[in-house]
Design a protein around this motif. Sequence first.
Motif, PDB file in Angstrom:
ATOM      1  N   LEU A 162      44.162  35.610  41.890  1.00 32.36           N
ATOM      2  CA  LEU A 162      43.997  34.500  42.824  1.00 32.36           C
ATOM      3  C   LEU A 162      42.590  34.489  43.405  1.00 32.36           C
ATOM      4  N   ARG A 163      42.080  35.682  43.727  1.00 30.26           N
ATOM      5  CA  ARG A 163      40.717  35.759  44.268  1.00 30.26           C
ATOM      6  C   ARG A 163      39.698  35.305  43.221  1.00 30.26           C
ATOM      7  N   GLY A 164      39.922  35.760  41.979  1.00 28.13           N
ATOM      8  CA  GLY A 164      38.976  35.389  40.933  1.00 28.13           C
ATOM      9  C   GLY A 164      38.958  33.898  40.655  1.00 28.13           C
ATOM     10  N   SER A 165      40.085  33.231  40.887  1.00 33.07           N
ATOM     11  CA  SER A 165      40.154  31.779  40.674  1.00 33.07           C
ATOM     12  C   SER A 165      39.702  31.003  41.894  1.00 33.07           C
ATOM     13  N   GLY A 166      39.404  31.711  42.980  1.00 29.63           N
ATOM     14  CA  GLY A 166      38.921  31.045  44.191  1.00 29.63           C
ATOM     15  C   GLY A 166      39.984  30.344  44.989  1.00 29.63           C
ATOM     16  N   VAL A 167      41.257  30.674  44.746  1.00 29.41           N
ATOM     17  CA  VAL A 167      42.337  29.993  45.483  1.00 29.41           C
ATOM     18  C   VAL A 167      42.892  30.852  46.610  1.00 29.41           C
ATOM     19  N   LEU A 168      42.356  32.069  46.782  1.00 30.06           N
ATOM     20  CA  LEU A 168      42.799  32.939  47.876  1.00 30.06           C
ATOM     21  C   LEU A 168      41.557  33.460  48.612  1.00 30.06           C
ATOM     22  N   PRO A 169      40.954  32.606  49.424  1.00 31.20           N
ATOM     23  CA  PRO A 169      39.722  33.044  50.106  1.00 31.20           C
ATOM     24  C   PRO A 169      39.959  34.053  51.219  1.00 31.20           C
ATOM     25  N   ASP A 170      41.148  34.032  51.801  1.00 34.50           N
ATOM     26  CA  ASP A 170      41.415  34.900  52.960  1.00 34.50           C
ATOM     27  C   ASP A 170      42.451  35.955  52.575  1.00 34.50           C
ATOM     28  N   VAL A 171      42.035  37.216  52.477  1.00 29.00           N
ATOM     29  CA  VAL A 171      42.963  38.281  52.081  1.00 29.00           C
ATOM     30  C   VAL A 171      43.856  38.735  53.235  1.00 29.00           C
ATOM     31  N   SER A 172      43.593  38.240  54.459  1.00 31.60           N
ATOM     32  CA  SER A 172      44.436  38.664  55.586  1.00 31.60           C
ATOM     33  C   SER A 172      45.879  38.199  55.421  1.00 31.60           C
ATOM     34  N   VAL A 173      46.116  37.205  54.576  1.00 32.97           N
ATOM     35  CA  VAL A 173      47.496  36.737  54.362  1.00 32.97           C
ATOM     36  C   VAL A 173      48.301  37.755  53.531  1.00 32.97           C
ATOM     37  N   LEU A 174      47.649  38.793  53.041  1.00 34.53           N
ATOM     38  CA  LEU A 174      48.353  39.843  52.303  1.00 34.53           C
ATOM     39  C   LEU A 174      48.899  40.917  53.233  1.00 34.53           C
ATOM     40  N   ASP A 175      48.708  40.734  54.519  1.00 36.37           N
ATOM     41  CA  ASP A 175      49.150  41.719  55.516  1.00 36.37           C
ATOM     42  C   ASP A 175      50.372  41.177  56.254  1.00 36.37           C
ATOM     43  N   CYS A 176      51.500  41.879  56.142  1.00 37.50           N
ATOM     44  CA  CYS A 176      52.697  41.496  56.898  1.00 37.50           C
ATOM     45  C   CYS A 176      52.575  42.030  58.324  1.00 37.50           C
ATOM     46  N   PRO A 177      52.499  41.166  59.335  1.00 38.91           N
ATOM     47  CA  PRO A 177      52.314  41.663  60.696  1.00 38.91           C
ATOM     48  C   PRO A 177      53.494  42.472  61.208  1.00 38.91           C
ATOM     49  N   TYR A 178      54.649  42.295  60.593  1.00 43.14           N
ATOM     50  CA  TYR A 178      55.830  43.030  61.056  1.00 43.14           C
ATOM     51  C   TYR A 178      55.756  44.503  60.653  1.00 43.14           C
ATOM     52  N   ASN A 179      54.907  44.809  59.682  1.00 42.36           N
ATOM     53  CA  ASN A 179      54.830  46.177  59.182  1.00 42.36           C
ATOM     54  C   ASN A 179      53.662  46.928  59.779  1.00 42.36           C
ATOM     55  N   GLY A 180      53.073  46.422  60.846  1.00 39.95           N
ATOM     56  CA  GLY A 180      51.860  47.034  61.361  1.00 39.95           C
ATOM     57  C   GLY A 180      50.668  46.520  60.570  1.00 39.95           C
ATOM     58  N   ARG A 181      49.551  46.580  61.172  1.00 40.89           N
ATOM     59  CA  ARG A 181      48.359  46.006  60.574  1.00 40.89           C
ATOM     60  C   ARG A 181      47.844  46.841  59.418  1.00 40.89           C
ATOM     61  N   CYS A 182      47.566  46.172  58.288  1.00 41.56           N
ATOM     62  CA  CYS A 182      46.925  46.827  57.151  1.00 41.56           C
ATOM     63  C   CYS A 182      45.408  46.805  57.361  1.00 41.56           C
ATOM     64  N   ASP A 183      44.763  47.817  56.863  1.00 39.59           N
ATOM     65  CA  ASP A 183      43.311  47.836  56.870  1.00 39.59           C
ATOM     66  C   ASP A 183      42.836  47.137  55.599  1.00 39.59           C
ATOM     67  N   LEU A 184      42.594  45.839  55.704  1.00 39.88           N
ATOM     68  CA  LEU A 184      42.224  45.031  54.539  1.00 39.88           C
ATOM     69  C   LEU A 184      40.711  44.860  54.405  1.00 39.88           C
ATOM     70  N   GLU A 185      39.967  45.693  55.130  1.00 40.82           N
ATOM     71  CA  GLU A 185      38.512  45.570  55.055  1.00 40.82           C
ATOM     72  C   GLU A 185      38.016  45.769  53.621  1.00 40.82           C
ATOM     73  N   HIS A 186      38.594  46.760  52.920  1.00 44.82           N
ATOM     74  CA  HIS A 186      38.164  47.018  51.550  1.00 44.82           C
ATOM     75  C   HIS A 186      38.662  45.918  50.601  1.00 44.82           C
ATOM     76  N   ALA A 187      39.805  45.308  50.949  1.00 45.32           N
ATOM     77  CA  ALA A 187      40.340  44.248  50.084  1.00 45.32           C
ATOM     78  C   ALA A 187      39.417  43.037  50.046  1.00 45.32           C
ATOM     79  N   ARG A 188      38.563  42.890  51.032  1.00 45.47           N
ATOM     80  CA  ARG A 188      37.627  41.761  51.027  1.00 45.47           C
ATOM     81  C   ARG A 188      36.599  41.901  49.908  1.00 45.47           C
ATOM     82  N   ASN A 189      36.462  43.121  49.356  1.00 44.17           N
ATOM     83  CA  ASN A 189      35.529  43.313  48.234  1.00 44.17           C
ATOM     84  C   ASN A 189      36.164  42.958  46.895  1.00 44.17           C
ATOM     85  N   LEU A 190      37.434  42.573  46.931  1.00 44.84           N
ATOM     86  CA  LEU A 190      38.137  42.206  45.705  1.00 44.84           C
ATOM     87  C   LEU A 190      37.595  40.875  45.187  1.00 44.84           C
TER      88      LEU A 190
END
Length: 323
Positions: A162-190
Amino acid sequence: MNADELLDFALGQLEDPRRRALDEASRSDPEVAAKIQRARRAVDLLCDDGLLADPPPGLAGRTLAFVAQSPARSPSILDYVPARVPFRWADFAVAASIFVAGLLTLMPAVQRSRERMNQAGCVFNLQQIGQALGQYATIHPSYPSPPSDRAGADSGLFAAFLRGSGVLPDVSVLDCPYNGRCDLEHARNLTSFEQADAMSKSDPAAYKKMVCWDYGYNPGYRHASGRLGPITARPASLIAVVADQPPDDASLGDVDRNSPNHFGAGQNVLYSDGGVRWHRSRLVAPDDRDVYLNNARKMEPGINDRDSVILPRHAPFGNFPGR
């Protein structure tokens, strides 16, 4: 005789010639004698130092005894505390009971409100992922799937497609807030599937930090020939595409164990029609008894096109060794 001479005479400070003259005048003139008498009386009153006062009997002894018995310390703050508290312990107990009752009444409501907010955040994330998948499917013939020679890549890399196709610009949507916050800082390099798959071999530690989100993905199903086929974008089929991450591997055989994203209460599932539904169990359809296992009770791709399997992000698209 002026007033100054009269005052000096009364004080006994008048020079001798004038003093004798006033003495003679007072003996011969009653008026002068009266003035001198009044002046002396006024001077006596002004010069009275009280030494002639007669104190009560025993006053000196009582005063000395009182001073000897008085504490020598300086007053502390406790000396200013009233001897009697204006409130009773019963009053405090009633107030504390009211406070605790109010707190117990309010806390569940606050907790439910917070849970609903996190639940809504999770649903929103899956809706955003669903829109990205829909946009991806308009460009490609199916949902994300690797080439046949890359079926060993982690299924979590659906996000890389999805990132490679440019249809998922914001990776924060991969974090479920109910499960505690994920550290998605590195995922932004995807950036793309190829970049992430290469990193999984060259730098596994960095790859693990980059692929760290909370959602699992349906890798597709196996055709009768054994070939892995991706699910197709068919809204009417209602196939589970993305869901809260599966429980840990050792417990996947337990059909009653739900995703840890919502503390085991259930899981949100994104279907191929774009809808997100909440399931309190892993049963998502009459012919799909477990959203995390295929109909052969294995954590592998489905055995037909209606057998949905949501794999954890670290499970390969093709299969999962050891099961």
